[in-house]
Design an enzyme around this catalytic site. Structure first.
Site, PDB file in Angstrom:
ATOM      1  N   SER A  43      -7.657 -27.892 -32.527  1.00 47.84           N
ATOM      2  CA  SER A  43      -9.094 -28.170 -32.581  1.00 47.84           C
ATOM      3  C   SER A  43      -9.845 -26.931 -33.027  1.00 47.84           C
ATOM      4  O   SER A  43      -9.348 -25.810 -32.905  1.00 47.84           O
ATOM      5  CB  SER A  43      -9.608 -28.617 -31.217  1.00 47.84           C
ATOM      6  OG  SER A  43      -9.903 -27.508 -30.387  1.00 47.84           O
ATOM      7  N   ASP A  44     -11.048 -27.125 -33.522  1.00 43.84           N
ATOM      8  CA  ASP A  44     -11.938 -25.979 -33.724  1.00 43.84           C
ATOM      9  C   ASP A  44     -12.534 -25.607 -32.365  1.00 43.84           C
ATOM     10  O   ASP A  44     -12.352 -26.299 -31.355  1.00 43.84           O
ATOM     11  CB  ASP A  44     -13.020 -26.318 -34.742  1.00 43.84           C
ATOM     12  CG  ASP A  44     -13.549 -25.079 -35.460  1.00 43.84           C
ATOM     13  OD1 ASP A  44     -13.463 -23.965 -34.893  1.00 43.84           O
ATOM     14  OD2 ASP A  44     -14.063 -25.209 -36.577  1.00 43.84           O
ATOM     15  N   HIS A  45     -13.266 -24.522 -32.346  1.00 41.55           N
ATOM     16  CA  HIS A  45     -13.749 -23.917 -31.110  1.00 41.55           C
ATOM     17  C   HIS A  45     -14.620 -24.889 -30.308  1.00 41.55           C
ATOM     18  O   HIS A  45     -15.703 -25.268 -30.735  1.00 41.55           O
ATOM     19  CB  HIS A  45     -14.558 -22.670 -31.458  1.00 41.55           C
ATOM     20  CG  HIS A  45     -14.799 -21.735 -30.320  1.00 41.55           C
ATOM     21  ND1 HIS A  45     -15.695 -21.994 -29.315  1.00 41.55           N
ATOM     22  CD2 HIS A  45     -14.237 -20.536 -30.020  1.00 41.55           C
ATOM     23  CE1 HIS A  45     -15.701 -20.994 -28.455  1.00 41.55           C
ATOM     24  NE2 HIS A  45     -14.817 -20.094 -28.857  1.00 41.55           N
ATOM     25  N   GLY A  46     -14.122 -25.299 -29.137  1.00 38.00           N
ATOM     26  CA  GLY A  46     -14.900 -26.150 -28.244  1.00 38.00           C
ATOM     27  C   GLY A  46     -15.115 -27.560 -28.731  1.00 38.00           C
ATOM     28  O   GLY A  46     -15.931 -28.302 -28.170  1.00 38.00           O
ATOM     29  N   ALA A  47     -14.383 -27.991 -29.770  1.00 39.35           N
ATOM     30  CA  ALA A  47     -14.681 -29.264 -30.421  1.00 39.35           C
ATOM     31  C   ALA A  47     -14.410 -30.470 -29.533  1.00 39.35           C
ATOM     32  O   ALA A  47     -15.060 -31.510 -29.681  1.00 39.35           O
ATOM     33  CB  ALA A  47     -13.874 -29.381 -31.712  1.00 39.35           C
TER      34      ALA A  47
END
Length: 766
Positions: free
Chosen positions: A284-288
């Protein structure tokens, strides 16, 4: 290296680092599938879920707490830690203290260099030199792996056709063919011969998918796109990276046709895994994952975790949703254990492919071998950075042969970016330090040493907008993002004008600070900031020849600058050796050869402006404006500087285009040839570009599409016949049923030195 030798090396490394701890059933290490299956069978549910967690290492985090979390099997990998000593301590916790001794991996955003910073993406793409781009990625891998890193979140291959988007600076432009070629080169550079080599790092291509098409160019915004355009224009670069062997994929933050990428089963399972046969790890991307709640598709953390793991997001970056929610979801039956096992299997597979089970300290090395100075000059690769930076520069204007400059002249160098080492590195400059880059001022001084005279005046701040200054400073770089001169603007301009009046030629370095072309830095205008435009107007009024050196991460509105300047050099953000590279071009020690990988619109009102747009029933005809055609009536239609454009200090001519046959049979090929001649008085390089136009198809096709190119160097008066082969695959497109087909009919071949000025010939596909 034979398996027995690799095992011995791995055990030796662990002994040097601390007490030895054997990996599970090392006899199986030579069989990837059997080893992973054996290890997976020994894991508890909590240990499996721990592997799905990717944490960000911050300066204020407790290292003891992190080590305890790793030892408890609650962390699978980290990012943002680039010091071997720190990573060694974390790996010790994994392979000495955890129950199963599973190593963790260390990742970072190595986007355009690690310690040596190369030009940003649009700059590298402007070189059209795949060997040089691959070499830049190889250098980045060598430096990053020496700093104990195993993976990079790169290459970033999002197609960008709206330059308002700040992350235009990370990618490689607007064209799927060119970006796909670069994607393959970058993956090869990062991963080398094998991801298990000590000097290789695993590439994780991003942002999957369509992130560059966010509505309005506003970061994190929605994407709504027809499947046909998606397959034809936006998906090919990701596919190219995966076909080149990229071991990872970072999932995008945006939604696609109403479904966030992090919850999109079609995207991550049907397309990525089934159709493209991707066997690596999806991150995932950051905090997605938590952001699925804000997207409005998940009620709470529990549902967000369920949607993401079921869709195929295997590692959760920088949140604890998987850690907190998946145990309960599995026990309740809402998430099958098969989904967890699938994710863990891919994560363990990535670690296996990175060589970490054979040697957890492969890239960390021994404490005794840690460099005494992580920032030593000897660790940089300046020659490689300078070579690629020179090729990345694009000469946009050169009226009256203002360039190249004489080294024995009196030159005035002005502008807020002329002596800014942090800005010249550009966005996502990894482990680059603000003390390493050569600024333009330093580069010009070195080139002129003992000859002419360089007068310097700042002239203006990047911007005088207090709100923008505050925002950019909040980006919290190692150095303040905007260095503000406290003097009144009029005083600064007066100083610059005084220097200009004493000079033979004025060089003005203007554009954006690096924070203005970055993630979360979308713009509503593409103007050069007002403070700098006022400076340029005052310099122009002196009557002295004016050379503009642009530093920016996106196409800017250059109508005023183009009219003002005698010469205009696009340098993007050119990296550690940027100042020397720009000076090489300004003084003629290197003849510029860069070509634009993205169109420059005349104004923001003409966005999107891209060369390979679909055909329309009432096209605008250049030079023949009229009512009821597809045009803007306030200004000339079409780009100010087209895709593929770039000047040289010499000139080139093209002969007639000839085809080997007027007909291509199914499965056949046609040869295209054209003579290119250097008609000037300097040696130089140019990019010969091949475009194809499908004259009639079952769906609307692009006006033309890039299908090949060659970069060639010619001596004065030299000519060369350039050959291209055109095959049936070059004619294929995705039709309304998403079938990849080449339909019979007429095709036009175009060859030129940019996308607009071309020679033409036609053939029929039977």
């Amino acid at each position: 290296m034979p398996l027995r030798a690799r095992l011995a090396a791995g055990l030796a490394a662990m002994l040097l680092a601390g007490p030895a701890a054997a990996a599970p059933d090392p006899a199986l290490l030579g069989d990837r599938q059997a080893f992973i299956a054996d290890l997976l069978g020994q894991m508890t549910l909590d240990e499996k879920i721990g592997q799905l967690r990717l944490i960000s290492i911050g300066p204020d985090m407790s290292r003891e707490r992190i080590a305890n979390e790793i030892a408890a099997g609650r962390i699978g990998g980290t990012f943002n830690s680039v010091v071997p000593a720190d990573n060694r301590a974390m790996q010790n916790a994994a392979v000495q203290r955890s129950r199963l001794k599973i190593p963790i991996f260390f990742a970072y955003d190595v986007v355009h260099g690690h310690r040596t910073i190369f030009p940003i993406g649009p700059g590298q793409a402007s070189s059209w030199n795949m060997q040089a781009i691959e070499r830049g990625a190889r250098v980045a891998a060598i430096e990053a792996s020496a700093d104990s890193l195993d993976m990079t979140f790169a290459p970033m291959v999002d197609i960008a056709r709206d330059p308002r988007w700040g992350r235009t600076s990370e990618g490689f432009g607007e064209d799927p063919y060119l970006v796909s070629r670069i994607a393959r080169a970058m993956v090869r550079g990062y991963q080398g011969d094998a991801t298990s080599r000590r000097d290789s790092i695993m590439a994780s291509v991003k942002h999957f998918a369509l992130y560059g098409a966010v509505e309005g160019g506003r970061d994190y915004n929605v994407v709504d796109m027809s499947p046909m355009r998606m397959y034809q224009d936006y998906l090919p670069p990701y596919r190219a990276a995966i076909d080149a062997g990229a071991g990872g994929v970072m999932v995008a933050l945006n939604s696609i046709n109403g479904v966030p990428a992090s919850a999109d089963t079609w995207l991550l399972q049907d397309l990525l895994r089934r159709d493209w046969r991707f066997g690596g790890v999806a991150v995932s991307d950051h905090g997605a994952i938590k952001e699925l709640i804000r997207h409005g598709v998940a009620r709470d953390d529990r549902e967000a975790a369920k949607l993401a793991i079921r869709a195929g997001v295997e590692m959760s970056m920088a949140d604890e949703l998987y850690l907190n929610e998946l145990p309960g979801l599995v026990k309740s039956g809402e998430v099958p254990i098969a989904d967890i096992d699938r994710a863990v299997r891919n994560i363990l597979g990535a670690k296996y492919d990175m060589g970490l089970f054979h040697d957890p300290y492969l890239r960390i090395g021994r404490a005794a071998d840690d460099p005494p100075d992580l920032y030593a000059e000897s660790r940089l690769h300046r020659a490689d950075a300078r070579a690629l930076a020179r090729e990345s520069l694009v000469l946009l204007e050169n009226r009256n042969r203002t360039l190249p400059l004489r080294k024995n002249a009196i030159l005035a160098l002005v502008g807020p970016l002329a002596d800014s080492p942090v800005d010249i590195m550009g966005s996502w400059s990894a482990a680059g330090r603000g003390t390493n880059p050569v600024t333009l001022r330093q580069g010009m001084e070195a080139a002129m040493r003992g000859q002419g005279r360089l007068l310097y005046a700042r002239g203006a701040n990047v911007t005088d907008d207090p709100a923008l200054v505050e925002y950019l400073n909040q980006l919290n770089w190692d150095t303040k993002e905007i260095v503000q001169d406290p003097r009144p603007p009029a005083e600064m301009i007066a100083e610059a004008v005084a220097a200009a009046r004493r000079a033979d030629v004025v060089v003005a370095a203007v554009g954006e600070s690096r924070g203005m072309s970055h993630e979360s830095s979308s713009r509503t205008t593409l103007d050069i900031p007002a403070s700098q435009r006022a400076l340029l107007a005052a310099l122009k009024a002196t009557g002295k020849p004016l050379v503009l050196v642009l530093m920016n991460g996106r196409p800017l509105d250059l109508r005023e600058a183009s009219a003002t300047a005698d010469a205009l050099l696009e340098t993007w953000f050119s990296g550690t050796e940027g100042g020397n590279a720009i000076a090489d071009v300004l003084f003629g020690d290197y003849n510029p050869s860069g070509k634009l990988p993205i169109s420059f619109p005349r104004s923001i009102g003409q966005i999107p402006t891209y060369y390979n747009h679909p055909r329309v029933g009432r096209p605008f005809t250049e030079g023949k404006p009229g009512n009821y055609t597809s045009q803007y009536f306030e200004e000339k239609t079409g780009p100010l500087y087209p895709f593929g454009y770039g000047l040289s200090y010499t000139s080139f001519s093209l002969g007639d285009l000839a085809l080997s046959s007027p007909v291509m049979a199914r499965g056949g090929r046609i040869g295209a040839r054209i003579t290119v001649k250097n008609t000037g008085d300097r040696a130089g390089a140019t990019v010969v570009q091949l475009y194809v136009r499908d004259e009639s198809a079952s769906v609307v096709r692009a006006v033309k599409e890039l299908k090949n190119f060659q970069k060639i160097s010619l001596e004065p008066g030299e000519e060369r016949i350039v050959h291209f082969d055109i095959v049936e695959d070059d004619l294929k497109f995705f039709n309304a049923r998403l079938e990849h087909v080449a339909e019979p009919g007429a095709f036009e071949v175009q060859i030129g030195l940019n996308s607009q000025d071309v020679e033409r010939a036609r053939f029929e596909l039977h």
